[in-house]
Design a protein around this motif. Structure first.
Motif, PDB file in Angstrom:
ATOM      1  N   MET A 144       6.568-119.866 -13.319  1.00  0.00           N
ATOM      2  CA  MET A 144       7.880-119.251 -13.634  1.00  0.00           C
ATOM      3  C   MET A 144       8.543-118.585 -12.621  1.00  0.00           C
ATOM      4  SD  MET A 144       9.049-116.662 -16.844  1.00  0.00           S
ATOM      5  CE  MET A 144       8.742-115.301 -15.904  1.00  0.00           C
ATOM      6  N   THR A 145       9.779-118.933 -12.230  1.00  0.00           N
ATOM      7  CA  THR A 145      10.522-117.908 -11.125  1.00  0.00           C
ATOM      8  C   THR A 145      11.941-117.885 -11.822  1.00  0.00           C
ATOM      9  OG1 THR A 145       8.989-119.182  -9.545  1.00  0.00           O
ATOM     10  CG2 THR A 145      11.130-117.861  -8.874  1.00  0.00           C
ATOM     11  N   THR A 156      16.347-109.111  -7.383  1.00  0.00           N
ATOM     12  CA  THR A 156      14.808-108.924  -8.077  1.00  0.00           C
ATOM     13  C   THR A 156      14.585-110.201  -8.571  1.00  0.00           C
ATOM     14  OG1 THR A 156      14.895-106.520  -8.411  1.00  0.00           O
ATOM     15  CG2 THR A 156      13.307-107.835  -9.224  1.00  0.00           C
ATOM     16  N   TRP A 157      13.213-110.666  -7.991  1.00  0.00           N
ATOM     17  CA  TRP A 157      12.815-111.980  -8.528  1.00  0.00           C
ATOM     18  C   TRP A 157      11.715-111.782  -9.245  1.00  0.00           C
ATOM     19  CZ3 TRP A 157      14.885-116.734  -7.741  1.00  0.00           C
ATOM     20  CH2 TRP A 157      15.898-116.773  -6.736  1.00  0.00           C
ATOM     21  N   VAL A 158      11.191-112.517 -10.238  1.00  0.00           N
ATOM     22  CA  VAL A 158       9.958-112.267 -11.005  1.00  0.00           C
ATOM     23  C   VAL A 158       9.361-113.755 -11.142  1.00  0.00           C
ATOM     24  CG1 VAL A 158       9.015-111.560 -13.245  1.00  0.00           C
ATOM     25  CG2 VAL A 158      11.203-110.645 -12.594  1.00  0.00           C
ATOM     26  N   ARG A 159       7.977-113.673 -10.883  1.00  0.00           N
ATOM     27  CA  ARG A 159       7.229-114.878 -10.807  1.00  0.00           C
ATOM     28  C   ARG A 159       6.017-114.943 -11.691  1.00  0.00           C
ATOM     29  NH1 ARG A 159       6.879-119.753  -8.337  1.00  0.00           N
ATOM     30  NH2 ARG A 159       4.901-120.738  -7.888  1.00  0.00           N
ATOM     31  N   LEU A 202      10.434-122.419 -17.708  1.00  0.00           N
ATOM     32  CA  LEU A 202      10.468-123.453 -16.631  1.00  0.00           C
ATOM     33  C   LEU A 202      11.891-124.562 -16.814  1.00  0.00           C
ATOM     34  CD1 LEU A 202       6.839-125.076 -17.732  1.00  0.00           C
ATOM     35  CD2 LEU A 202       7.572-123.673 -15.631  1.00  0.00           C
ATOM     36  N   ALA A 203      12.737-124.202 -17.772  1.00  0.00           N
ATOM     37  CA  ALA A 203      14.002-124.720 -17.875  1.00  0.00           C
ATOM     38  C   ALA A 203      14.891-123.980 -18.780  1.00  0.00           C
ATOM     39  CB  ALA A 203      13.729-126.302 -18.434  1.00  0.00           C
ATOM     40  N   THR A 204      16.171-124.397 -18.556  1.00  0.00           N
ATOM     41  CA  THR A 204      17.088-123.812 -19.405  1.00  0.00           C
ATOM     42  C   THR A 204      17.373-124.963 -20.442  1.00  0.00           C
ATOM     43  OG1 THR A 204      19.010-124.418 -17.972  1.00  0.00           O
ATOM     44  CG2 THR A 204      18.095-122.222 -17.781  1.00  0.00           C
ATOM     45  N   ALA A 205      17.601-124.661 -21.848  1.00  0.00           N
ATOM     46  CA  ALA A 205      17.652-125.593 -22.995  1.00  0.00           C
ATOM     47  C   ALA A 205      18.988-125.268 -23.763  1.00  0.00           C
ATOM     48  CB  ALA A 205      16.417-125.717 -23.667  1.00  0.00           C
ATOM     49  N   TYR A 206      19.485-126.413 -23.932  1.00  0.00           N
ATOM     50  CA  TYR A 206      20.822-126.485 -24.799  1.00  0.00           C
ATOM     51  C   TYR A 206      20.860-127.578 -26.054  1.00  0.00           C
ATOM     52  CZ  TYR A 206      22.518-123.202 -21.086  1.00  0.00           C
ATOM     53  OH  TYR A 206      22.438-122.206 -20.183  1.00  0.00           O
TER      54      TYR A 206
END
Length: 593
Positions: free
Chosen positions: A26-27, A126-129, A226-230
C-alpha cells in the motif's frame, strides 16, 4: 479474508500459514505532519500487539533529521520481533527523513513480516507505505495466492486521512450521486493518480443498499489500500456513462480504471478491465480475487515516489560476540570487526538490489507508456474540459445494444454503428463492429480474454478493406466464441479444447466454424527458429516468467495467403483466462515466405 481462516498474526495483516504469497503493498499520502502520522501508526501497532497478548513496545527514540538512528530490535514475545529505525533520506541533508517499523511474527511454516514506512520529502508531502509478506522455510508447502489485506491498513486509512492525488483512500466503497460525478471524473483524470479506481454499477430494478451490502462490499474486500472504490447510484450511472462514452460501466458490472486514463480515446477504453455481473454472481469470492488482480499487479510494478525510493534498506542489528576477559579479548574484538564488515557488505548488496528493482519498475512503466501510444489521428485530449465540451456537443445517448462489458445490462453504441435493441445476455444479436479500430476499442467486452499484443497489426487491417470485407466481423465472431468457451472452461464444463467446443457447440452459444479453429502450427513452423520466434507472443509473468509463450493455436480469419490470423493461448486451467497475442496478417510460414 475472515478471521476464522487465518491465525491472529494473519488477521493483523500477514499471510496465512501455507508459505510465500504475493505480497501486499500500500502506498498513500497523508496531510498529517510526519511525526503525527508516525505516532498514529505506533499507537495502532501497539494496540494490535496488546490484543494478541504481546508486550507493548516502549516509546520510540527521537529521530534525527540529520543523522541515522541506529536500528533497534525489540523482542515482544515468542519469535515476535520489532525493528525500528529512522533518519534522513538518502540524498544528503535537507532531502527529507523517514521512520520505519518492521514486525516479524511466527507462522507454522515460516515468518510473517509487516513493514510500515513513513517518509517525508523536501517538498513536505508525507508518504506512507505498508508491506505485508511471508517467508517460508522448507519446500513442498502449499501457499495462498496472495497475502490478505492487513488489519493495520484498514485501521490506518481513515485515521491518516489517506489520499491518492485528490481522491480519499477509504477501506470501503463509497456511494456516489449524480452531483458527485464531476468530482469522480476529476479524480480519474488527475495526472498524479497512482492507484486504480474501481467503479461499480447497480443492476436496474435492484435495491441500491442491498446490492452494496450483499455484493459490492464483499467484492471489494481485498482492495483497501490498493484502490479507491465507488458505487454509482442510478442517477450517477447515467451521468457517468454519458460523460465517459468509451469507458462506460452498467448493468451490475464493475470496471477498474487504471492510472493515466484518456477519456477522449476510444482505444484507451480497452485498457481498463471490466468484471461482468454474471462472473460476480457465479462465484463472489473468486470474483473478488479477479478484481484485486490488477491493483496487486500495479502495486508491485509501480515505481516508488521519490521520498520512499530514497529510504535506505533496513540495517538490522547484528548480535554481538560475547567479549571474554584477559587474553581472549583480542580475538573477540576481531570477530566483532569481521561481523561488522560482513554486515556492511551485506547492507550494500541489499541496497544495490533495491535500487536495481526500482530501475526495473521505471523501465517497465516507460515500456507500457510507449506501448499504448496512439496513432496521430486518434483523439488524445485527456483534459476534462475537452471531454465535457464533447459531451455537451453529443447530447444524450440514444441507441442501445448489449455486450458482456455491461454484464446483463445495456451499453451505448459507438457513434456510427447501426444497432437495434436486443434482449439482455443475447450476445449473438449484439452489434458487431465493422472495423478493427472499433473491435480493438471494445475488447473490454470480453472479460475472460486479455489482448497482450501490438494493436498496430490489427488496426492496419482497416487499410485493406477492399480485400478484407467481413474480416472484423469474423474476428468478433471468434472472440465471442472464445469468451463463451472460456466461461465454460473455468467451470470445468467445456468438454475439451476450443476446437472441440466449435465442433460440438452447446445450444444457445455462438458458433464459430470448426475448420477455422486450428489447434497448433505445423512441425515445420515450430522447428523453424525465425517462424517460431514470431509466434512467441507476450503473456503475463504469472503464465510464464519470461513473459513470452508460443501461441500456435489460432483462428483463420478469411482465406488466402495473407488472410488474417488470431493467435491465442488457452490458460483457462491456470490463470482462468485466454490470452490473445496477435491479430493481423498471416505470420510467416512455408506458404507466405
Amino acid at each position: 479474508m475472515t478471521s476464522d481462516r487465518f491465525p491472529p498474526s494473519a488477521r493483523a495483516g500477514l499471510p496465512g500459514p501455507r508459505g510465500p504469497a504475493t505480497p501486499y503493498r500500500m502506498t498513500v499520502t497523508t496531510a498529517l505532519p510526519h511525526d503525527d502520522a508516525v505516532a498514529l501508526a505506533d499507537q495502532r501497532l501497539a494496540a494490535w500487539l496488546k490484543h494478541e497478548g504481546c508486550d507493548e513496545p516502549p516509546p520510540a527514540p527521537h529521530r534525527s533529521d540529520t543523522a541515522d538512528v541506529p536500528a533497534e530490535r525489540l523482542r515482544l514475545g515468542d519469535r515476535v520481533l520489532l525493528d525500528r529505525d529512522g533518519g534522513p533520506l538518502r540524498g544528503g541533508p535537507g532531502s527529507g527523513y523517514y521512520d520505519r517499523r518492521r514486525l516479524r511474527t511466527p507462522a507454522p511454516h515460516g515468518t510473517h513480516q509487516l513493514t510500515l514506512t513513513v517518509a517525508t520529502g523536501a517538498e513536505g508531502r508525507t508518504w506512507v507505505r505498508l508491506e505485508a509478506e511471508t517467508h517460508t522455510t522448507g519446500s513442498g508447502v502449499r501457499t495462498p495466492c496472495r497475502v490478505p489485506v492487513p488489519e493495520l491498513a484498514s485501521g490506518l486509512l481513515p485515521l491518516l486521512d489517506a489520499a491518492d492525488g485528490p481522491a480519499a483512500v477509504l477501506p470501503v466503497p463509497r456511494v456516489l450521486t449524480a452531483a458527485e460525478v464531476d468530482g469522480l471524473i476529476d479524480e480519474l483524470c488527475d495526472p498524479e493518480r497512482r492507484l486504480p479506481t474501481v467503479v461499480a454499477s447497480v443492476p436496474v430494478n435492484h435495491d441500491l443498499d442491498a446490492w452494496v451490502a450483499d455484493v459490492v462490499r464483499p467484492l471489494c474486500r481485498q482492495l483497501p489500500g490498493l484502490a479507491t472504490a465507488y458505487v454509482l447510484d442510478p442517477g450517477a450511472r447515467t451521468e457517468f456513462n454519458v460523460a465517459l462514452e468509451y469507458h462506460t460501466v452498467y448493468g451490475g458490472a464493475v470496471r477498474t480504471y487504471l492510472p493515466e486514463i484518456d477519456p477522449a480515446s476510444r482505444q484507451d477504453g480497452a485498457r481498463h478491465p471490466v468484471l461482468a455481473r454474471h462472473r460476480i454472481e457465479e462465484d463472489l469470492r473468486r470474483a473478488a480475487g479477479l478484481l484485486a488482480r490488477e491493483p496487486r499487479r500495479l502495486a508491485a510494478e509501480q515505481p516508488l515516489p521519490p521520498p520512499l525510493a530514497a529510504v535506505p534498506v533496513l540495517r538490522a542489528p547484528v548480535p554481538g560476540v560475547r567479549a571474554g576477559t584477559g587474553p581472549d579479548d583480542a580475538p573477540s574484538r576481531a570477530e566483532r570487526a569481521a561481523l561488522a564488515r560482513e554486515e556492511r557488505q551485506d547492507h550494500a548488496e541489499q541496497q544495490a538490489r533495491a535500487d536495481e528493482l526500482e530501475r526495473v519498475r521505471h523501465s517497465l512503466r516507460r515500456e507500457r507508456r510507449q506501448g499504448r501510444r496512439l496513432p496521430a489521428d486518434e483523439p488524445s485530449g485527456g483534459a476534462v474540459g475537452v471531454l465535457r465540451r464533447g459531451v455537451q456537443a453529443r447530447g444524450p445517448v440514444g441507441r442501445l445494444c448489449v455486450g458482456t462489458g455491461g454484464a446483463s445490462g445495456r451499453r451505448p453504441v459507438l457513434p456510427g454503428s447501426a444497432a437495434r435493441p436486443v434482449a439482455p445476455g443475447d450476445r449473438a444479436l449484439a452489434v458487431v463492429p465493422d472495423t478493427f479500430t472499433e473491435l480493438m476499442a471494445r475488447l473490454g467486452e470480453f472479460p475472460l480474454l486479455t489482448f497482450t499484443g501490438d494493436q498496430k497489426s490489427a488496426l492496419a487491417l482497416d487499410d485493406l478493406r477492399c480485400t478484407g470485407a467481413g474480416w472484423a466481423r469474423l474476428t468478433w465472431d471468434g472472440l465471442t466464441a472464445l469468451q463463451q468457451y472460456a466461461e465454460a472452461a473455468v467451470r470445468g464444463a467445456a468438454g475439451g479444447d476450443f476446437k472441440q467446443w466449435c465442433e460440438h457447440t452447446p445450444a444457445g452459444c455462438h458458433r464459430f466454424p470448426p475448420r477455422k479453429a486450428v489447434r497448433g502450427e505445423s512441425r515445420t513452423v515450430f522447428s523453424h527458429t525465425k517462424w517460431k520466434r514470431e509466434r512467441m507472443l507476450p503473456v503475463p509473468e504469472c503464465v510464464d516468467t519470461s513473459r513470452r509463450a508460443f501461441m500456435g493455436a489460432h483462428l483463420r480469419i478469411g482465406g488466402g495467403r495473407t488472410a488474417p490470423r488470431l493467435h491465442y493461448l488457452d490458460d483457462c486451467s491456470g490463470s482462468g483466462r485466454i490470452y490473445v497475442g496477435y491479430i493481423g496478417l498471416h505470420l510467416t510460414n512455408t506458404r507466405t515466405n
